[in-house]
Motif scaffolding. Sequence first.
Motif, PDB file in Angstrom:
ATOM      1  N   TRP A  68      27.533  44.505  12.582  1.00 31.90           N
ATOM      2  CA  TRP A  68      27.833  44.179  11.187  1.00 31.90           C
ATOM      3  C   TRP A  68      28.707  42.938  11.171  1.00 31.90           C
ATOM      4  CZ3 TRP A  68      27.366  47.943   6.849  1.00 31.90           C
ATOM      5  CH2 TRP A  68      27.830  47.422   5.629  1.00 31.90           C
ATOM      6  N   LEU A  69      28.305  41.916  10.436  1.00 30.28           N
ATOM      7  CA  LEU A  69      29.043  40.657  10.343  1.00 30.28           C
ATOM      8  C   LEU A  69      29.665  40.534   8.962  1.00 30.28           C
ATOM      9  CD1 LEU A  69      29.706  37.798  11.548  1.00 30.28           C
ATOM     10  CD2 LEU A  69      27.512  37.039  10.581  1.00 30.28           C
ATOM     11  N   ASP A  70      30.986  40.355   8.914  1.00 29.66           N
ATOM     12  CA  ASP A  70      31.705  40.198   7.650  1.00 29.66           C
ATOM     13  C   ASP A  70      32.277  38.784   7.599  1.00 29.66           C
ATOM     14  OD1 ASP A  70      32.775  41.296   5.158  1.00 29.66           O
ATOM     15  OD2 ASP A  70      34.737  41.100   6.119  1.00 29.66           O
ATOM     16  N   LEU A  71      31.889  38.024   6.588  1.00 32.26           N
ATOM     17  CA  LEU A  71      32.261  36.619   6.490  1.00 32.26           C
ATOM     18  C   LEU A  71      33.430  36.414   5.538  1.00 32.26           C
ATOM     19  CD1 LEU A  71      28.681  35.036   6.264  1.00 32.26           C
ATOM     20  CD2 LEU A  71      30.125  35.309   8.308  1.00 32.26           C
ATOM     21  N   GLY A  72      34.357  35.545   5.919  1.00 38.91           N
ATOM     22  CA  GLY A  72      35.521  35.282   5.081  1.00 38.91           C
ATOM     23  C   GLY A  72      36.330  36.533   4.857  1.00 38.91           C
ATOM     24  N   SER A  73      36.702  37.210   5.948  1.00 38.45           N
ATOM     25  CA  SER A  73      37.221  38.578   5.867  1.00 38.45           C
ATOM     26  C   SER A  73      38.579  38.699   5.190  1.00 38.45           C
ATOM     27  CB  SER A  73      37.303  39.188   7.271  1.00 38.45           C
ATOM     28  OG  SER A  73      36.016  39.301   7.829  1.00 38.45           O
ATOM     29  N   VAL A  98      34.920  37.209  10.445  1.00 42.96           N
ATOM     30  CA  VAL A  98      35.129  35.769  10.574  1.00 42.96           C
ATOM     31  C   VAL A  98      36.130  35.325   9.515  1.00 42.96           C
ATOM     32  CG1 VAL A  98      34.032  33.498  10.598  1.00 42.96           C
ATOM     33  CG2 VAL A  98      32.757  35.518  11.391  1.00 42.96           C
ATOM     34  N   GLU A  99      37.201  34.677   9.958  1.00 45.10           N
ATOM     35  CA  GLU A  99      38.262  34.240   9.050  1.00 45.10           C
ATOM     36  C   GLU A  99      38.913  32.976   9.610  1.00 45.10           C
ATOM     37  OE1 GLU A  99      40.764  33.365   6.372  1.00 45.10           O
ATOM     38  OE2 GLU A  99      39.416  35.060   5.985  1.00 45.10           O
ATOM     39  N   SER A 100      39.035  31.949   8.779  1.00 41.68           N
ATOM     40  CA  SER A 100      39.575  30.669   9.245  1.00 41.68           C
ATOM     41  C   SER A 100      41.095  30.617   9.236  1.00 41.68           C
ATOM     42  CB  SER A 100      39.012  29.527   8.394  1.00 41.68           C
ATOM     43  OG  SER A 100      39.397  29.669   7.044  1.00 41.68           O
ATOM     44  N   ASP A 101      41.752  31.491   8.473  1.00 49.02           N
ATOM     45  CA  ASP A 101      43.207  31.498   8.360  1.00 49.02           C
ATOM     46  C   ASP A 101      43.809  32.288   9.525  1.00 49.02           C
ATOM     47  OD1 ASP A 101      45.911  32.314   7.669  1.00 49.02           O
ATOM     48  OD2 ASP A 101      45.485  31.759   5.601  1.00 49.02           O
ATOM     49  N   GLY A 102      44.576  31.618  10.372  1.00 46.00           N
ATOM     50  CA  GLY A 102      45.128  32.256  11.555  1.00 46.00           C
ATOM     51  C   GLY A 102      46.055  33.413  11.253  1.00 46.00           C
ATOM     52  N   GLU A 124      37.627  31.125  13.101  1.00 41.79           N
ATOM     53  CA  GLU A 124      36.917  29.845  12.954  1.00 41.79           C
ATOM     54  C   GLU A 124      36.386  29.738  11.533  1.00 41.79           C
ATOM     55  OE1 GLU A 124      33.905  28.760  15.823  1.00 41.79           O
ATOM     56  OE2 GLU A 124      34.752  30.126  17.314  1.00 41.79           O
ATOM     57  N   ARG A 125      36.001  28.516  11.168  1.00 35.58           N
ATOM     58  CA  ARG A 125      35.264  28.343   9.923  1.00 35.58           C
ATOM     59  C   ARG A 125      33.862  28.922  10.104  1.00 35.58           C
ATOM     60  NH1 ARG A 125      37.060  25.143   6.048  1.00 35.58           N
ATOM     61  NH2 ARG A 125      34.941  24.621   5.387  1.00 35.58           N
ATOM     62  N   SER A 128      31.139  26.978  11.818  1.00 39.92           N
ATOM     63  CA  SER A 128      31.324  26.616  13.227  1.00 39.92           C
ATOM     64  C   SER A 128      30.973  27.727  14.210  1.00 39.92           C
ATOM     65  CB  SER A 128      32.781  26.202  13.459  1.00 39.92           C
ATOM     66  OG  SER A 128      33.147  25.138  12.604  1.00 39.92           O
ATOM     67  N   ILE A 129      30.768  28.954  13.731  1.00 40.98           N
ATOM     68  CA  ILE A 129      30.586  30.071  14.660  1.00 40.98           C
ATOM     69  C   ILE A 129      29.201  30.043  15.299  1.00 40.98           C
ATOM     70  CG2 ILE A 129      32.237  31.503  13.416  1.00 40.98           C
ATOM     71  CD1 ILE A 129      29.880  33.082  12.243  1.00 40.98           C
ATOM     72  N   SER A 130      29.111  30.621  16.499  1.00 46.00           N
ATOM     73  CA  SER A 130      27.823  30.714  17.181  1.00 46.00           C
ATOM     74  C   SER A 130      26.948  31.759  16.504  1.00 46.00           C
ATOM     75  CB  SER A 130      28.039  31.090  18.646  1.00 46.00           C
ATOM     76  OG  SER A 130      28.712  32.336  18.743  1.00 46.00           O
ATOM     77  N   ARG A 131      25.656  31.744  16.827  1.00 45.69           N
ATOM     78  CA  ARG A 131      24.721  32.689  16.219  1.00 45.69           C
ATOM     79  C   ARG A 131      25.137  34.119  16.519  1.00 45.69           C
ATOM     80  NH1 ARG A 131      19.732  33.203  13.935  1.00 45.69           N
ATOM     81  NH2 ARG A 131      18.597  35.090  14.470  1.00 45.69           N
TER      82      ARG A 131
END
Length: 207
Positions: A68-73, A98-102, A124-125, A128-131
């Motif tokens: 399960w992939l969650d974007l901008g978590s 995936v979250e860009s804010d450290g 990462e943004r 920019s993430i791999s598949r």
Amino acid sequence: MVMHHQNLSCFDVSRETFERLEALVALLEKWNRKINLISKSTTLDIWNRHIEDSAQIMRYAPESCDHWLDLGSGGGLPGLVIAIIGAEHGRIKKVTMVESDGRKCAFLAEASRQLALPVEVINERIESISRQDADVVSARALADLSILLGFCYPHVGKRSKLLFPKGANHLAEIQRARESWRFQLEVHPSMTDPSAAVLEISDLARN
């Protein structure tokens, strides 16, 4: 079954799972004093506005899911909620957030550790993430549907499902998205907001 919140009643939520959700709420409240994980105006209604609103998308998820992939978590909504509910009966093997804010990633990693969840956090943004080869992709309060579909496209296959809680403007977003994308769509009424919906999308392709 432990049921303190009516919108969780459609799930087979054990005492252990409910206690994990309560622990997540406590972590969100603690960390939110230092970094902005959720709007302070929603903290008094955190179960309805965030936990139940996130949990409802599990109604439309497959019975079993490898990835399960969650974007901008952000604060882990819905990612951490999905991981907690999905961990019961081994329904979801892994959730990638995936979250860009450290700083938010630090929260996601610590919450995952404390709650013993099968989670990977990628700082990462999205572009920019791999598949990721995801079975299910979710995102909440992240972007317009057209943009979301562009984020998802590199990471999904023919059988993948996309699940997006959306607000009152969801019909306009769907119309704009169809200008660039082809997809199968089911619109489900939100359990937490009569003007909102959960969009269930499959067979994503470019026009």
